[in-house]
Design a protein around this motif. Structure first.
Motif, short mmCIF file in Angstrom:
data_model
loop_
_atom_site.label_atom_id
_atom_site.label_comp_id
_atom_site.label_asym_id
_atom_site.label_seq_id
_atom_site.Cartn_x
_atom_site.Cartn_y
_atom_site.Cartn_z
N TRP A 183 89.32 52.98 37.41
CA TRP A 183 88.08 52.36 36.95
C TRP A 183 87.01 52.67 37.99
O TRP A 183 87.15 52.27 39.14
CB TRP A 183 88.33 50.87 36.75
N ILE A 184 85.98 53.41 37.56
CA ILE A 184 84.89 53.76 38.48
C ILE A 184 83.64 52.95 38.15
O ILE A 184 83.45 52.52 37.02
CB ILE A 184 84.58 55.27 38.47
N SER A 185 82.80 52.77 39.14
CA SER A 185 81.57 51.99 38.97
C SER A 185 80.60 52.72 38.03
O SER A 185 80.78 53.91 37.74
CB SER A 185 80.93 51.72 40.33
N PRO A 186 79.56 52.03 37.53
CA PRO A 186 78.68 52.61 36.51
C PRO A 186 78.10 53.96 36.92
O PRO A 186 77.80 54.20 38.10
CB PRO A 186 77.59 51.56 36.34
N VAL A 187 77.90 54.83 35.91
CA VAL A 187 77.51 56.21 36.18
C VAL A 187 76.06 56.52 35.81
O VAL A 187 75.55 57.58 36.15
CB VAL A 187 78.43 57.19 35.42
N SER A 188 75.38 55.62 35.10
CA SER A 188 74.02 55.91 34.62
C SER A 188 72.99 55.84 35.74
O SER A 188 73.22 55.20 36.78
CB SER A 188 73.64 54.93 33.51
N ALA A 189 71.83 56.48 35.51
CA ALA A 189 70.77 56.54 36.51
C ALA A 189 70.22 55.15 36.79
O ALA A 189 69.90 54.39 35.88
CB ALA A 189 69.65 57.46 36.03
N ASN A 190 70.10 54.82 38.07
CA ASN A 190 69.61 53.51 38.53
C ASN A 190 68.22 53.63 39.13
O ASN A 190 67.72 54.73 39.39
CB ASN A 190 70.57 52.94 39.58
N ILE A 191 67.58 52.47 39.35
CA ILE A 191 66.29 52.48 40.03
C ILE A 191 66.48 53.04 41.44
O ILE A 191 67.52 52.82 42.07
CB ILE A 191 65.65 51.08 40.08
N GLU A 192 65.49 53.76 41.92
CA GLU A 192 65.57 54.40 43.22
C GLU A 192 64.84 53.58 44.28
O GLU A 192 63.98 52.75 43.97
CB GLU A 192 64.96 55.81 43.16
N GLY A 193 65.19 53.85 45.54
CA GLY A 193 64.51 53.22 46.65
C GLY A 193 65.09 51.88 47.03
O GLY A 193 66.00 51.34 46.37
N ASN A 194 64.57 51.32 48.10
CA ASN A 194 65.05 50.06 48.62
C ASN A 194 64.38 48.89 47.88
O ASN A 194 63.22 48.96 47.50
CB ASN A 194 64.75 49.95 50.11
N THR A 195 65.14 47.83 47.65
CA THR A 195 64.64 46.62 47.00
C THR A 195 64.92 45.44 47.92
O THR A 195 65.45 45.59 49.01
CB THR A 195 65.35 46.39 45.66
N THR A 196 64.59 44.27 47.45
CA THR A 196 64.89 43.06 48.25
C THR A 196 66.39 42.84 48.39
O THR A 196 66.81 42.05 49.23
CB THR A 196 64.25 41.83 47.59
N ALA A 197 67.19 43.51 47.56
CA ALA A 197 68.65 43.41 47.66
C ALA A 197 69.28 44.75 47.98
O ALA A 197 70.44 45.00 47.67
CB ALA A 197 69.23 42.85 46.36
N GLY A 198 68.52 45.64 48.62
CA GLY A 198 69.05 46.92 49.02
C GLY A 198 68.92 47.98 47.94
O GLY A 198 68.15 47.85 46.98
N GLU A 199 69.71 49.05 48.09
CA GLU A 199 69.69 50.15 47.14
C GLU A 199 70.77 49.96 46.08
O GLU A 199 71.69 49.15 46.24
CB GLU A 199 69.90 51.48 47.87
#
Length: 534
Positions: free
Chosen positions: A80-96
Motif C-alpha cells: 500500500w503506497i501513499s497517494p500518487v496525485s499532484a499535490n499543492i506545492e511549496g511550504n504551508t503552515t503544516a509543511g510540505e
C-alpha cells in the motif's frame, strides 16, 4: 435520482477489462503500508531526513522497486503506497505535502515521486512477483494554501476549476465530529490550511470522480484502494464510485464505535478496523490494560459488519496514529500486540518501520525515513513478521483456505491474558510484559486440537502436546506471546525446519529477547540482595 444515474455511469466503467484481483482474492494477502517519500530513495543514498521539518525527503516509486526484496522477504504480498496525485506545492503552515494527501490536480501525478512510467514499472514489478498494488486515494477534498476570499478557486484545482464544485465554507469538521451534516458538508483542515470539501451531491462532481478513479486504476493496473476520509461523504455516493473503480476498496472510517463504522461496510468492500484498534493499543500498552473492552469490541464488530471482520484491515500502527513503541518499549508487550493482527479475521497490515522498531509518536514523528535503518534484516521484529506471515500462509494452506472463512473465538479470558482460536492457530497473548516475575498460565480446554496432538510454538519451536480432549495448558515465558499450531500444519513451510542450523536461525530473535529478559530479571535480583539492608 442522483444515486441511480451515478450507478448507471459506474456500470459503463465496470464494463472495462478487469486488471485487478477480486475482494475475495485479497483475503489471503498481508499488506505492507509505506509512505513513498520516506521509504526509499532512487539512488539509495543515506540523505538525512528531519521529520520535524515536514518536508520532502526524496523517496520515490523507483526506490520502492529497488527494495521489493526486503518487503517480500518478510512474507508480505501486497504493498500500500501513499497517494500518487499532484499535490499543492511549496511550504504551508503544516509543511510540505510529502505525504500526498493535499490534492491539487487529480488528473496528474506527483512528480516528486517519479514519472508515470515509474509508477507503471512499480505495478509491473509487483505483479511479476505475484504481489498486489494498493493505492491510497483521497476523494473527499482538495487542499488550498489560504481561505477564500484570499484564495481564488478559478483554475487552481483540476478538474474542479471553480468554487461551484465545492461545499461552501465557513464550517469545519474533524475526526471527532459525529453530526452527519457537519461531517459531510463542512471542510477538513483549518483556516491556515483549509481542505475544500467537494460537493459530492453534484452529478458533475460525481462523474468526474468516477472517471478519475477508473482511469488511474486502469492506467496503472491497480489491484486495490485504501480510501481516505470515507465518513466525510454521504454513504450513497460510495457504491457508484467503487463500481467505477472496479477493484477492492478498503475505507478509512476513524471511529471507536462499531455501530457508527458498520454501515460503511455496506457500501465498500471493507474498512480499516479502527473500532478494534483503539482498545487493542490500550490493552497491550501496559499490564494495567484491559482485555475485556477490547474483546467485546472485536465480537461486536464480527456481528455488526456486513462480512464480519473478514476483509477488514487489521493494523497495530499507521501514519495517522503514534507508533506503539512511543507508548512502551517493552519487547514482550510489543510482540504480543504485533501478533494479534495475524490471527484476526481480516487482512493484516504492517506500517513501514514497525519491523525496524521505530518509535515515533504523533505526526510528524511517526513518518521517519526508512533508509536510515539500512533495511536491516537481522532486527528481531523483522524476524517476528517473517514468522507471523509464514504461519498465516501455513494455516491457510493446511486448512484448504478454511482459515480465511473461520471466525476467531476467544477463550481463557483473564485480567492479563487470553487465548484466541482460529484453527489451525491458537494464539496465547498477555500484557504482563517482560520486566516481571509474574507468570501466566493459559488453560484452554476448548483449544480445538485433536486428542494428544503434537503442537509447536512457532516463535520458539518448542513442542507442546494437546491433552486427551484436544486442550492445552501452557505457561508463559517472560511475557512473550505464544502461537501454537499442529506440527502437521507447518510441515513444508519455513517454520521450525527440521534442519538444526535453519532452526537455530529461526529461533535466534526470540531467544535473544527471552535471554535479555532473564538477564534483566537476574540483575534486579542481584542488586536487591546486594544492597538491601535486612
Amino acid at each position: 435520482m442522483l444515486l441511480r444515474s451515478s450507478l448507471l455511469a459506474a456500470g459503463l466503467y465496470a464494463a472495462a477489462p478487469a486488471l485487478a484481483a477480486s475482494a475475495d482474492d485479497w483475503r489471503s494477502r498481508a499488506i505492507y503500508q509505506l509512505i513513498t517519500d520516506r521509504f526509499a530513495m532512487s539512488n539509495d543514498s543515506n540523505t538525512p531526513c528531519d521529520t520535524t521539518e515536514r518536508r520532502y525527503c526524496g523517496g520515490s516509486w523507483q526506490g520502492v522497486i529497488n527494495h521489493l526484496d526486503y518487503i517480500q522477504s518478510m512474507g508480505f504480498d501486497a504493498v500500500w503506497i501513499s497517494p500518487v496525485s499532484a499535490n499543492i506545492e511549496g511550504n504551508t503552515t503544516a509543511g510540505e505535502a510529502f505525504h500526498g494527501y493535499w490534492y491539487q490536480d487529480i488528473t496528474a501525478l506527483n512528480t516528486h515521486f517519479g514519472s508515470p512510467d515509474d509508477l507503471k514499472q512499480l505495478s509491473q514489478a509487483l505483479h511479476k512477483r505475484g504481489m498486489y498494488l494498493m493505492l491510497d486515494v483521497v476523494v473527499n477534498h482538495m487542499a488550498a494554501p489560504k481561505m477564500p476570499p484570499e484564495f481564488n478557486f478559478q483554475d487552481f484545482f483540476h478538474p474542479f476549476t471553480d468554487e461551484s464544485y465545492f461545499h461552501q465554507p465557513p464550517c469545519f469538521a474533524n475526526d471527532s465530529t459525529t453530526d452527519p451534516n457537519v461531517l459531510e458538508q463542512c471542510w477538513l483542515g483549518d483556516p491556515n490550511l483549509p481542505l475544500p470539501d467537494l460537493n459530492t451531491e453534484s452529478q458533475t462532481v460525481v462523474d468526474l470522480l468516477q472517471k478519475s478513479i477508473h482511469d488511474i486504476v486502469q492506467t496503472y493496473q491497480v489491484d486495490g484502494l485504501r480510501v481516505d476520509t470515507v465518513k466525510h461523504i454521504r454513504k450513497d455516493f460510495w457504491p457508484g464510485w467503487a463500481s467505477a473503480a472496479g477493484v477492492f476498496t478498503m475505507g478509512e472510517v476513524i471511529a471507536n464505535d462499531t455501530s457508527f463504522a458498520a454501515p460503511y461496510t455496506e457500501v465498500l468492500d471493507a474498512i480499516l478496523d479502527y473500532p478494534s484498534y483503539f482498545p487493542m493499543v490500550s490493552a497491550f500498552s501496559s499490564p494495567q490494560g484491559q482485555f475485556g473492552p477490547f474483546i467485546s469490541q472485536i465480537t461486536a464488530s464480527q456481528k455488526a459488519y456486513k462480512n464480519g471482520l473478514f476483509l477488514a484491515g487489521s493494523f497495530f500502527e499507521n501514519h495517522d496514529q503514534p507508533r506503539f513503541q512511543s507508548y512502551t518499549k517493552d519487547v514482550a508487550l510489543v510482540r504480543n500486540g504485533m501478533t494479534f493482527p495475524f490471527i484476526h479475521d481480516g487482512i493484516p497490515i504492517c506500517y513501514y518501520g514497525q519491523e525496524q522498531g521505530y518509535q515515533g509518536g504523533s505526526d510528524p514523528f511517526n513518518r521517519e525515513a526508512l533508509w536510515l535503518s539500512a533495511y536491516q534484516q537481522e532486527k528481531p521484529l523483522v524476524g517476528h513478521f517473517k514468522t507471523l506471515n509464514a504461519a498465516r500462509k501455513a494455516a491457510i494452506k493446511s486448512s484448504n483456505g478454511q482459515f480465511l472463512h473461520t471466525p476467531m473465538k476467544f477463550y481463557a479470558i483473564e485480567q492479563n491474558s487470553f487465548a484466541v482460536s482460529k484453527p489451525p492457530m491458537l494464539a496465547l497473548l498477555t500484557n504482563i510484559g517482560s520486566e516481571t516475575s509474574k507468570s501466566i498460565v493459559w488453560n484452554v480446554p476448548q483449544a480445538g486440537f485433536q486428542p494428544n496432538e503434537e503442537l509447536i510454538n512457532i516463535f520458539t519451536c518448542g513442542q507442546v502436546m494437546a491433552d486427551g480432549q484436544g486442550g492445552v495448558n501452557v505457561r508463559s515465558e517472560y511475557g512473550m506471546p505464544q502461537m501454537l499450531m499442529p506440527i502437521s500444519a507447518v510441515q513444508g513451510s519455513n517454520l521450525c525446519p527440521a534442519d538444526p542450523k535453519r532452526r537455530v536461525a529461526n529461533m535466534a530473535g526470540n531467544r535473544e529477547k527471552m535471554l535479555s529478559g532473564a538477564v534483566l530479571f537476574g540483575s534486579v535480583l542481584f542488586f536487591f540482595f546486594r544492597f538491601w539492608q535486612f
